[in-house]
Design an enzyme around this catalytic site. Sequence first.
Site, mmCIF file in Angstrom:
data_model
loop_
_atom_site.group_PDB
_atom_site.id
_atom_site.type_symbol
_atom_site.label_atom_id
_atom_site.label_comp_id
_atom_site.label_asym_id
_atom_site.label_seq_id
_atom_site.Cartn_x
_atom_site.Cartn_y
_atom_site.Cartn_z
ATOM 1 N N CYS A 127 -3.075 -14.368 -3.322
ATOM 2 C CA CYS A 127 -2.925 -14.318 -1.936
ATOM 3 C C CYS A 127 -3.064 -16.200 -1.297
ATOM 4 O O CYS A 127 -3.228 -16.732 -0.719
ATOM 5 C CB CYS A 127 -3.435 -13.556 -0.904
ATOM 6 S SG CYS A 127 -5.473 -14.255 -1.610
ATOM 7 N N ASP A 149 -6.647 -7.623 -5.760
ATOM 8 C CA ASP A 149 -6.035 -8.127 -4.739
ATOM 9 C C ASP A 149 -7.518 -8.994 -4.767
ATOM 10 O O ASP A 149 -8.104 -8.809 -3.131
ATOM 11 C CB ASP A 149 -5.638 -6.896 -3.969
ATOM 12 C CG ASP A 149 -5.393 -7.612 -2.607
ATOM 13 O OD1 ASP A 149 -4.573 -9.326 -2.841
ATOM 14 O OD2 ASP A 149 -5.145 -6.870 -1.358
ATOM 15 N N ASP A 203 -16.804 -3.508 -4.280
ATOM 16 C CA ASP A 203 -16.556 -4.586 -3.283
ATOM 17 C C ASP A 203 -17.502 -5.545 -3.731
ATOM 18 O O ASP A 203 -18.812 -4.436 -3.784
ATOM 19 C CB ASP A 203 -16.108 -5.068 -2.324
ATOM 20 C CG ASP A 203 -15.458 -6.080 -1.775
ATOM 21 O OD1 ASP A 203 -14.275 -6.233 -1.440
ATOM 22 O OD2 ASP A 203 -16.118 -6.851 -1.959
ATOM 23 N N SER A 204 -17.871 -6.589 -3.420
ATOM 24 C CA SER A 204 -18.760 -7.279 -4.155
ATOM 25 C C SER A 204 -19.546 -7.292 -2.283
ATOM 26 O O SER A 204 -21.415 -7.468 -2.952
ATOM 27 C CB SER A 204 -19.004 -8.861 -5.349
ATOM 28 O OG SER A 204 -18.140 -9.461 -3.930
ATOM 29 N N PHE A 258 -11.926 -5.419 -5.316
ATOM 30 C CA PHE A 258 -12.128 -6.197 -4.597
ATOM 31 C C PHE A 258 -11.080 -5.134 -3.284
ATOM 32 O O PHE A 258 -10.567 -5.664 -2.573
ATOM 33 C CB PHE A 258 -11.182 -7.937 -4.356
ATOM 34 C CG PHE A 258 -11.566 -8.439 -5.958
ATOM 35 C CD1 PHE A 258 -12.424 -8.901 -5.889
ATOM 36 C CD2 PHE A 258 -10.731 -7.976 -6.821
ATOM 37 C CE1 PHE A 258 -12.449 -9.940 -6.948
ATOM 38 C CE2 PHE A 258 -10.652 -7.955 -8.105
ATOM 39 C CZ PHE A 258 -11.991 -9.396 -8.133
ATOM 40 N N ARG A 277 1.161 -1.199 -0.269
ATOM 41 C CA ARG A 277 0.087 -0.362 -0.173
ATOM 42 C C ARG A 277 0.938 1.236 0.359
ATOM 43 O O ARG A 277 0.695 2.344 -0.765
ATOM 44 C CB ARG A 277 -1.217 -0.066 1.541
ATOM 45 C CG ARG A 277 -2.022 -0.530 1.531
ATOM 46 C CD ARG A 277 -3.370 -0.919 2.108
ATOM 47 N NE ARG A 277 -2.917 -1.066 3.732
ATOM 48 C CZ ARG A 277 -3.332 -2.796 4.022
ATOM 49 N NH1 ARG A 277 -4.191 -3.192 3.643
ATOM 50 N NH2 ARG A 277 -3.117 -3.405 4.695
#
Length: 394
Positions: free
Chosen positions: A338, A298, A251-252, A229, A213
Site C-alpha cells: 500500500c 498485507d 499482528d504485532s 498483519f 477480501r
Amino acid sequence: MECKNIVLKPGKEESLKRFHPWVFSGAIKTLPQQLQEGELVRVLNSKGEFVAVGHYQVGSIAVRVLSFQDIDIDDDFYRKRLRSALDVRKATGIADNPQNNTYRLVHGEGDGLPGLVVDCYGHTAVLQAHSVGMHLVRQQVARVLVEVMEGRIENVFYKSETTLPFKAELGQENGFLIGETADNIAVENGLRFRVDWLKGQKTGFFVDQRENRRLLERYAKDRKVLNMFCYTGGFSFYALRGGAQLVHSVDSSAKAVELTKENVELNFPGDPRHVAFCEDAFRFLDRADGQYDLIILDPPAFAKHRAALHNALKGYTRLNAKAFERIMPGGLLFTFSCSQVVTKDNFRNAVFTAAAQAKRRVRILHQLHQPADHPVDIYHPEGEYLKGLVLYVE
C-alpha cells in the site's frame, strides 16, 4: 473570495496545463508576504495569468489544486464536488447497498478534493484531513456533507490527529463535528465489524481491501489460512465464511488482535477454527513451516516517501521470500503493497526476486488494486497506491 497570488517560474505551469493537481515548491518564483499555511491561493504563471486555485502548504507539495477555473471555493464548490463523489459511488453500486454500508465517499485527488478523505460506516462518516487547508475548512465540509448525503449520514467524526503536518502545530483533536454515536458496527458484504475510529489506523478500517477480501473468500474453502498483519481481521472473517479449515490471525499490536477477536466473534461466535496471535510477523513465519496453504501478506506501508524506497523493496522481498519458503505446495499467496511510492513494477520485481530466492515455481492468478470507491484521477497517476498479486505456488 479574496486570495493571495503565487507566481510560478517560467514554464513551470506545464504540468498544471495537463491538470496535475500539485504545485511543487521548486516551481514557485514568488510567494506573497505573510502567507499562512492552509490559505487559499491563486496560482499565476510568470506572465501573471491565472492557472489554478488551491490550498497552500509548507513542504515539497506547496499547493494542492482545488480548481483549474478561477472560481470561489465556497459551499457551492464543496456541494458540487461531494455530489459528484456520491454519484460515482451510486453508479458503481457501492452506495445504497443494504449488504454494504461501508465505503469511501471522498478519495482526495481522485474526487477533486486533494487532502480530504471521507469514509462512510453506516450513518457515520469519518472525515480525515491530510492538508492544513482541509483541516481549516473541516466544519464547512462536514456541514455540506450531511446536506448532500440527504439522511444517509447523521454523524461526522473528525480523525486527523496523525495525518496532518506536526510542524503546523494545529493542536488538532479527534472528535465528532456533527452528531455523536456509540454505534460503531458497520457492514461489509453482509459481514459485521467494529470500527475503531477513535484510536484505529486510517479511518478505523481498511476499506480499500473490500473486493480483495471477497476474492479471498472464493479461494478459502478447506484451506489452512494465515492472515499476517491482520489489523482488524477483515481477511480472517471472510476466510471463515469461505469455508476455511482453520484461520490464524497475526499482528504485532495487542489492540489489533483484540479487535480481530471481537470481529470474528461478531460473525462466527465461538468458532474454534480461528486463533489470533500477537507476535512479530517474521518471527511467526520462521516457525510456520508447511502449516498453511493460503497466506495473506498485507503489511503497513514500508515506504512513506521516496527516500525509503530502496529499504522498502528489500523489506517486501524478505517478507515474501519467507512466505514462499513456508507455504505448502499448491498454496496461494495474497500479497500486497500500500506504499504509494512503490510502483506496480517495483512490487512485482520484489516479489519475483523473493520467489527466485525461495526456489519455488510461482504463477500469477490475479493482479489486484484498489476498488472503485478509491478512484484514480487520470491526470494524477500517483493516486494508484494499492498493488496486489494472487500467486499459485507449486
